[in-house]
Design a protein around this motif. Structure first.
Motif, PDB file in Angstrom:
ATOM      1  N   SER A  92       0.831  -1.202   0.000  1.00 42.81           N
ATOM      2  CA  SER A  92       0.000   0.000   0.000  1.00 42.81           C
ATOM      3  C   SER A  92       0.869   1.257   0.000  1.00 42.81           C
ATOM      4  O   SER A  92       0.505   2.279  -0.601  1.00 42.81           O
ATOM      5  CB  SER A  92      -0.914  -0.073   1.227  1.00 42.81           C
ATOM      6  N   ARG A 122      -7.239  -1.844  -8.092  1.00 41.96           N
ATOM      7  CA  ARG A 122      -7.824  -0.601  -7.579  1.00 41.96           C
ATOM      8  C   ARG A 122      -8.059   0.398  -8.707  1.00 41.96           C
ATOM      9  O   ARG A 122      -8.882   1.294  -8.581  1.00 41.96           O
ATOM     10  CB  ARG A 122      -6.867   0.064  -6.573  1.00 41.96           C
ATOM     11  N   ARG A 167      -5.368   0.971   5.452  1.00 48.35           N
ATOM     12  CA  ARG A 167      -4.969   0.682   4.079  1.00 48.35           C
ATOM     13  C   ARG A 167      -5.953   1.341   3.089  1.00 48.35           C
ATOM     14  O   ARG A 167      -5.542   1.951   2.104  1.00 48.35           O
ATOM     15  CB  ARG A 167      -4.934  -0.827   3.879  1.00 48.35           C
ATOM     16  N   ASP A 171      -5.044   3.995   0.294  1.00 46.88           N
ATOM     17  CA  ASP A 171      -5.312   3.683  -1.112  1.00 46.88           C
ATOM     18  C   ASP A 171      -6.286   4.687  -1.743  1.00 46.88           C
ATOM     19  O   ASP A 171      -6.225   4.951  -2.941  1.00 46.88           O
ATOM     20  CB  ASP A 171      -5.890   2.265  -1.261  1.00 46.88           C
TER      21      ASP A 171
END
Ligand code: DC
Length: 211
Positions: A92, A122, A167, A171
């Protein structure tokens, strides 16, 4: 299901199913199952950031997948090492580095250039492949995501939830390619749904664009 394999001979001009979403939403399980159902190749882009996070030179690491989907860096199988909590944290962190992202996106685009793929991560539908034929944004409520991860690892759900929140924040708030839903992605909430139900829904979405 076929696994990502650099240089594998596949057909040109294939289809891409992009599955993005936060940690623990069920992306890996669902993406693998969708790939198996459709006979597409599965790409785990998170595994590449995880491998980069373990490297001394994350922006230069070349990540390969063997025929069984094992993750190989410099000839070494790192598939197990990349799954530790420390590897999650480091992935991350390096994923916020634009040089690392550029290198990973380039490798991912080269992989998915040919053939039919289900790629999860992602930024697949927003950055790696904005033209993907099918885009899914997979979510689940925070508690359920933590519960799933804890069950997988035999860990404490409260501790896992804390890690997950950190996280997700990292992100989603990073400057480069943060985790966001593409405007044209279909949001699928997996809370309280079985894997089969979610897979069926995505296969249905693929069926709609294939007609
Ligand atoms: O999906 P995962 O938990 O294996 O991903 C590990 C980390 O890599 C995650 O914290 C965010 C990052 N990542 C990313 O930034 N872009 C992707 N396409 C995939 C993963």
């Amino acid at each position: 299901m076929r696994m990502a394999q650099a240089g594998s001979a596949t057909t040109l001009g294939g289809m891409l199913v992009a599955i993005d979403g936060p940690a623990g939403a069920g992306k890996s399980t669902v993406a693998r199952a969708v790939a198996a159902a459709l006979g597409f190749t599965y790409l785990d882009s998170g595994a590449m950031y995880r491998a980069a996070g373990l490297s001394d030179d994350p922006a230069r690491v070349r990540v390969e997948f063997d025929a069984d989907g094992r993750v190989i860096v410099d000839g070494k199988d790192v598939s197990d090492d990349i799954r530790s909590p420390e590897a999650s944290r480091r992935a991350s962190i390096v994923a916020a580095d634009p040089r690392v992202r550029t290198a990973m996106v380039e490798q991912q685009r080269r992989l998915i250039e040919q053939g039919d793929w289900v790629a999860e991560g992602r930024d697949i539908g927003t950055v790696v492949a904005p033209d993907a034929e099918v885009k899914v944004f997979l979510t689940a409520d925070q508690r359920e995501r933590a519960r799933r991860r804890a069950a997988e690892r035999g860990a404490d759900p409260v501790e896992i939830e804390r890690e997950l929140v950190l996280r997700d924040q990292r992100d989603s708030s990073r400057e480069h390619s943060p985790l966001t839903k593409a405007d044209d992605a279909t949001e699928v909430d997996t809370t309280g749904q079985t894997v089969d139900e979610v897979v069926e829904r995505i296969v249905e979405l693929v069926g709609l664009v294939r007609r």
